[in-house]
Write a protein that holds these residues in place. Sequence first.
Motif, PDB file in Angstrom:
ATOM      1  N   LEU A 186     -22.714 -12.191  10.144  1.00 44.83           N
ATOM      2  CA  LEU A 186     -21.482 -12.181  10.931  1.00 44.83           C
ATOM      3  C   LEU A 186     -21.659 -11.253  12.125  1.00 44.83           C
ATOM      4  O   LEU A 186     -22.193 -10.156  11.980  1.00 44.83           O
ATOM      5  N   VAL A 187     -21.199 -11.716  13.249  1.00 52.33           N
ATOM      6  CA  VAL A 187     -21.198 -10.844  14.430  1.00 52.33           C
ATOM      7  C   VAL A 187     -19.754 -10.701  14.914  1.00 52.33           C
ATOM      8  O   VAL A 187     -19.131 -11.695  15.294  1.00 52.33           O
ATOM      9  N   VAL A 188     -19.239  -9.500  14.821  1.00 56.76           N
ATOM     10  CA  VAL A 188     -17.884  -9.252  15.315  1.00 56.76           C
ATOM     11  C   VAL A 188     -18.018  -8.653  16.710  1.00 56.76           C
ATOM     12  O   VAL A 188     -18.547  -7.563  16.871  1.00 56.76           O
ATOM     13  N   LEU A 189     -17.569  -9.407  17.685  1.00 63.39           N
ATOM     14  CA  LEU A 189     -17.680  -8.960  19.079  1.00 63.39           C
ATOM     15  C   LEU A 189     -16.349  -8.315  19.493  1.00 63.39           C
ATOM     16  O   LEU A 189     -15.317  -8.986  19.525  1.00 63.39           O
ATOM     17  N   LEU A 190     -16.403  -7.036  19.736  1.00 63.99           N
ATOM     18  CA  LEU A 190     -15.198  -6.307  20.162  1.00 63.99           C
ATOM     19  C   LEU A 190     -15.336  -6.019  21.650  1.00 63.99           C
ATOM     20  O   LEU A 190     -16.102  -5.140  22.062  1.00 63.99           O
ATOM     21  N   SER A 191     -14.601  -6.744  22.463  1.00 68.88           N
ATOM     22  CA  SER A 191     -14.789  -6.631  23.907  1.00 68.88           C
ATOM     23  C   SER A 191     -13.528  -7.080  24.632  1.00 68.88           C
ATOM     24  O   SER A 191     -12.703  -7.817  24.080  1.00 68.88           O
ATOM     25  N   ASP A 192     -13.403  -6.587  25.882  1.00 72.85           N
ATOM     26  CA  ASP A 192     -12.327  -7.113  26.714  1.00 72.85           C
ATOM     27  C   ASP A 192     -12.754  -8.394  27.412  1.00 72.85           C
ATOM     28  O   ASP A 192     -11.963  -9.013  28.119  1.00 72.85           O
ATOM     29  N   HIS A 213     -10.722  -9.840  20.760  1.00 74.06           N
ATOM     30  CA  HIS A 213     -10.508  -9.668  22.203  1.00 74.06           C
ATOM     31  C   HIS A 213      -9.598  -8.445  22.433  1.00 74.06           C
ATOM     32  O   HIS A 213      -8.395  -8.489  22.180  1.00 74.06           O
ATOM     33  N   VAL A 214     -10.187  -7.371  22.881  1.00 76.30           N
ATOM     34  CA  VAL A 214      -9.431  -6.122  23.074  1.00 76.30           C
ATOM     35  C   VAL A 214      -8.707  -6.198  24.432  1.00 76.30           C
ATOM     36  O   VAL A 214      -9.342  -6.364  25.475  1.00 76.30           O
ATOM     37  N   THR A 215      -7.416  -6.117  24.378  1.00 72.02           N
ATOM     38  CA  THR A 215      -6.621  -6.218  25.618  1.00 72.02           C
ATOM     39  C   THR A 215      -5.719  -5.001  25.767  1.00 72.02           C
ATOM     40  O   THR A 215      -5.395  -4.328  24.789  1.00 72.02           O
ATOM     41  N   ASP A 216      -5.349  -4.788  26.995  1.00 68.49           N
ATOM     42  CA  ASP A 216      -4.393  -3.708  27.329  1.00 68.49           C
ATOM     43  C   ASP A 216      -3.395  -4.318  28.305  1.00 68.49           C
ATOM     44  O   ASP A 216      -3.780  -4.777  29.394  1.00 68.49           O
ATOM     45  N   ALA A 217      -2.127  -4.323  27.910  1.00 70.46           N
ATOM     46  CA  ALA A 217      -1.118  -4.977  28.745  1.00 70.46           C
ATOM     47  C   ALA A 217      -1.070  -4.367  30.146  1.00 70.46           C
ATOM     48  O   ALA A 217      -0.690  -5.045  31.104  1.00 70.46           O
ATOM     49  N   ARG A 218      -1.479  -3.111  30.279  1.00 72.29           N
ATOM     50  CA  ARG A 218      -1.433  -2.475  31.603  1.00 72.29           C
ATOM     51  C   ARG A 218      -2.463  -3.077  32.548  1.00 72.29           C
ATOM     52  O   ARG A 218      -2.349  -2.961  33.757  1.00 72.29           O
ATOM     53  N   ASP A 219      -3.513  -3.717  31.978  1.00 71.23           N
ATOM     54  CA  ASP A 219      -4.459  -4.419  32.847  1.00 71.23           C
ATOM     55  C   ASP A 219      -3.783  -5.577  33.565  1.00 71.23           C
ATOM     56  O   ASP A 219      -4.182  -5.947  34.671  1.00 71.23           O
ATOM     57  N   GLY A 220      -2.760  -6.130  32.930  1.00 72.13           N
ATOM     58  CA  GLY A 220      -2.043  -7.247  33.544  1.00 72.13           C
ATOM     59  C   GLY A 220      -0.901  -6.816  34.432  1.00 72.13           C
ATOM     60  O   GLY A 220      -0.303  -7.642  35.135  1.00 72.13           O
ATOM     61  N   ARG A 221      -0.538  -5.535  34.390  1.00 70.40           N
ATOM     62  CA  ARG A 221       0.563  -5.009  35.226  1.00 70.40           C
ATOM     63  C   ARG A 221       0.092  -3.756  35.967  1.00 70.40           C
ATOM     64  O   ARG A 221       0.514  -2.643  35.665  1.00 70.40           O
ATOM     65  N   PRO A 222      -0.817  -3.917  36.890  1.00 69.10           N
ATOM     66  CA  PRO A 222      -1.334  -2.709  37.563  1.00 69.10           C
ATOM     67  C   PRO A 222      -0.250  -2.053  38.417  1.00 69.10           C
ATOM     68  O   PRO A 222       0.616  -2.725  38.958  1.00 69.10           O
ATOM     69  N   GLU A 223      -0.332  -0.711  38.505  1.00 71.35           N
ATOM     70  CA  GLU A 223       0.640   0.062  39.304  1.00 71.35           C
ATOM     71  C   GLU A 223       0.157   0.108  40.743  1.00 71.35           C
ATOM     72  O   GLU A 223      -0.352   1.125  41.219  1.00 71.35           O
ATOM     73  N   LEU A 224       0.319  -0.979  41.425  1.00 68.25           N
ATOM     74  CA  LEU A 224      -0.143  -1.060  42.808  1.00 68.25           C
ATOM     75  C   LEU A 224       1.034  -1.388  43.701  1.00 68.25           C
ATOM     76  O   LEU A 224       1.917  -2.154  43.324  1.00 68.25           O
ATOM     77  N   ARG A 225       1.043  -0.774  44.866  1.00 65.70           N
ATOM     78  CA  ARG A 225       2.073  -1.075  45.863  1.00 65.70           C
ATOM     79  C   ARG A 225       1.455  -0.973  47.251  1.00 65.70           C
ATOM     80  O   ARG A 225       0.691  -0.044  47.524  1.00 65.70           O
ATOM     81  N   GLY A 226       1.767  -1.942  48.086  1.00 70.26           N
ATOM     82  CA  GLY A 226       1.391  -1.830  49.480  1.00 70.26           C
ATOM     83  C   GLY A 226      -0.059  -2.206  49.743  1.00 70.26           C
ATOM     84  O   GLY A 226      -0.695  -2.939  48.971  1.00 70.26           O
ATOM     85  N   ASP A 227      -0.552  -1.690  50.851  1.00 71.87           N
ATOM     86  CA  ASP A 227      -1.890  -2.044  51.298  1.00 71.87           C
ATOM     87  C   ASP A 227      -2.905  -1.207  50.527  1.00 71.87           C
ATOM     88  O   ASP A 227      -2.938   0.014  50.665  1.00 71.87           O
ATOM     89  N   VAL A 228      -3.715  -1.878  49.777  1.00 74.86           N
ATOM     90  CA  VAL A 228      -4.705  -1.165  48.967  1.00 74.86           C
ATOM     91  C   VAL A 228      -6.031  -1.888  49.045  1.00 74.86           C
ATOM     92  O   VAL A 228      -6.119  -3.074  49.407  1.00 74.86           O
ATOM     93  N   ARG A 229      -7.062  -1.163  48.722  1.00 70.84           N
ATOM     94  CA  ARG A 229      -8.401  -1.755  48.615  1.00 70.84           C
ATOM     95  C   ARG A 229      -8.772  -1.737  47.140  1.00 70.84           C
ATOM     96  O   ARG A 229      -8.919  -0.667  46.533  1.00 70.84           O
ATOM     97  N   LEU A 230      -8.918  -2.951  46.591  1.00 67.04           N
ATOM     98  CA  LEU A 230      -9.226  -3.061  45.167  1.00 67.04           C
ATOM     99  C   LEU A 230     -10.725  -2.912  44.984  1.00 67.04           C
ATOM    100  O   LEU A 230     -11.515  -3.536  45.692  1.00 67.04           O
ATOM    101  N   ILE A 231     -11.106  -2.115  44.044  1.00 66.34           N
ATOM    102  CA  ILE A 231     -12.530  -1.904  43.771  1.00 66.34           C
ATOM    103  C   ILE A 231     -12.760  -2.153  42.296  1.00 66.34           C
ATOM    104  O   ILE A 231     -12.100  -1.547  41.442  1.00 66.34           O
TER     105      ILE A 231
END
Lengths: 639, 311
Positions: free
Chosen positions: B196-202, B227-245
């Motif tokens: 068995l291979v249990v893959l724990l990853s996002d 599948h390890v998830t974090d709801a904050r990955d889907g709701r980033p705290e971003l506003r305005g002009d930003v450069r995503l990296i």
Amino acid sequence: MFLHGLPLGTLAAVGAAAAGAIALLYVLELRRRSALVPFARIWERVLATRDATRLFSRLRRLLSLLVQLALLALLVVALGDPRSQPKGAPSEGRHLVVLVDASASMQAIDVATPAAPARTRLDDARDAVRALARGLGPDDAAMVVQMDATVTPLTPFTAEVAELERATASVRATDARADLPRALRFALDALRGLSSPEVVVVSDGALGEPRDAFGEVHLGEVRASFVPVGARGRNVAITAFSARRYPLHPDRHEVLVELTSRSERAEDVELELVGDGQIIDVARLRLEPGATLPRVYADLSGARRTLEARLSLAGGERDDLPADDRAYARLPEPRRVRVLAVGGPNTYLEAALLLGSWIDVTYLDPKQWPPAAGARFDVTVFDGVTPDGPVPSPAALYLDPRGPSAPVGVDEAELRKVGFDTLDRKSPLLRWTSLDDVFVGRAHRLVPRAGDHVVGASDQGALLVEGRREGLRFVALGFDPRASDLVLRTAWPVFVLDVLRELSADDASYLASFRTGEVWSVPLPAGAGADVTSARLRAASGAERPVPVRDGRAVLLGVDAGFFSIVAGDAEAPFAANLADPDESAIAPRRELVVDGKPCAALAPPKRAPRATPWVWLLVAALVLSTLEWATYHRRVTV
Amino acid sequence: MSLLDRILGRRAAPAPAGASDDLFDPALQRKLETLALVSRRVFAGRMRAERRTKKSGSGIEFADHRAYVPGDDIRALDWGVYQRFGRLLVRLYEEEEDLGIYLVVDASASMGFGDGQKLRHARRLAAALAYIGLANLDRVTVVAVGDRVVRTMPTTRGKGRIFRVLHFLQGLEPSGATDLGEAMKSFVAQHPRRGLVVLLSDLFDPAGFERGINALRYAKFEPYVLHVTDARDGRPELRGDVRLIDCETGEARDVTATSALLDRYHAAYHAYVDDVRRFCVEHQVPHFVADVSVPFDDIVLRVLRQSGFVS
């Protein structure tokens, strides 16, 4: 529209420069904040449709630029202070001169509350003025003036509430009575030619009649309002306080204290007399309503420099005005005088010198003249001898001088059976003496030089002369006292001591305390030079301020009670000042003030109206616009 | 977050991290013990021999025949067949063998994004599964991967070795990029024994999460995807002009983060999670979403109930 602030050219330059800077900042590429994301691939899916919104984004940025330029325009126009009337045009609003009573009675604490035990009438007055300032109409202007012994305008005519409140807060109560006529005349001068003139007097009403040397103050068209403060008037006061040394016993003194009650009931009071910081007497007295009680303390010896009287209600209560519960007096500081007596045995002279407990006498036989080198004295008494050589003191008394060494010319012709026909009774040499009927058996006429002062003379010539010779101050008596009946009189020792005191600059007379609210003319200290043009007034707290000097006296308007010194160089002349004003101690508040034969009206209620100063609204608009821009763009509420 | 909070710039409080990050925390270990007990109760009587191989071995359950070759144990010859057909055949039995469990933990930088909650969650899940496996006398191997196999903890067995597992997991730090395809190829090559291979990853793999899972499938491993998830990955705290990296690749992209854009991103994020689920379902790979807001023991119990990969 007229600009009352910066001129149009300056505004245009400022506006153009600022607009250019803003535009340049917007032209520069927007620096973006960097934000880490866990997986950019998901963003790629979203951003595939982003290009369609790029135009809207540019428009939004342009809108932001326009908002900034609008803000700039508002601020630039506000700097110009636009008005509907041209600059200098007379305002149609009220013009008020607010006279804030800062006299001693305004220190009364009858308005104190348990929450504010130190609250004074002046605090109430300040609150009243603040309320008045906040209630000024849009075209009104007011001037705050402190009224005490003098008149001090604290602001020009202004509608700025903050400026008026600042000035109101700076009003400080003094220990002097208020000069209402002078304040009213100042107000009338300030209001001349202005629209709707009004004088507002904020006071407890203890102001006296509005009348001075020029007569009664006439208000004319000026409206007068009165804002009364104060609650009650329970007060006992020290209304007189003075002390002096005994002439023959300078180490002892007597004190006069006068107490006055301004209460409506009998008051038991406790009077403390403090000498040099130590209590030397405590008395418990009863004062009937309105009574004045003088009290003399004789033959006191507990103080050398300062005396202070403290009055308080018995039983731990306090009256409403602490300012008149203390009085101060200064005693001339005694010092020992070194006297060299040159001459043969003279019982009368020795007896007179023995009476001066402050005198150290050294006797010198004329054969042993001159004295040992280095010996210094304050006064030398030459009794029937006039030796050659320098005198070992800065002053000398010559009794029956003869010969060329005498400081004053002496007529060799002997006068017989003469007396003093003329006397300078104001001379300090003759204080407490009467030489009118002194009989002189033999005498020699003294021949004074120019500048010498003849203190006493017979019809045949001068007998008593004072003057100065090359730094030596002298007093010359043209006869041997033993050849007259002077030595048999009480005046003899008094005269000798007066002369020694005068020549040694030691004055045993009492120093009069000055009264607050008056112009003080204080003699400069003895060591001050003759060319001194300014001195410093030093309070007991150590605070100093410069005062001008006129004719050897420091001249200033004194408004505070307490101990003071006039300092000139290293020399210091202490003195004291007291309120000592029975009228000012009558602190029962008045509800009515009569000026020009008419009672003053109550203050009109404040008007709540918007100010006609557009720059304020321009700034408010700029602030609102900036806040909206901040909230919607900077805080990203809408973007 | 309320409008007032947004105006004043208040940020939402981070999600509670739950227990301490320390895997040696006594409270955590009590939970692991509880999970082990629960697993025994659920799978009572199946402590061993759940996985069987068709070997001529020590089993008792007949499986098949095959022709005899020299070297075979003659005790396994089926003499009855020889009597009837005259052929030498060997009886084959299904041999009971202990299960090999591979716990593959994604230790790439994206797992430590933000406050590192995903990697912490993965570590706890791995610890729990390892403890259950060790308690059931299975062989447990823990592997950390990124764009390759980063670290490997040698195969171990027995409950007493749990601290070794915990120590290994505790030492994992998020770094590097994600390339599950290459990492799983290396893993398969390094571990010939299937299990068995249990893959724990996002599963934030720029090259595609499918490659890694397929590599396991093609090599006859039995992959399980947590599948390890974090709801904050889907709701980033971003506003305005930003450069995503991108935190792993450094790839940059300028955006103006508006509410509409963030909504679209939120939808895209969930679409990605659904893609993972859909792929697993289509390829019969057991799949569980392990969100960081759900306590790890709840997830483990759900896994135990819905599958039987732990003997």
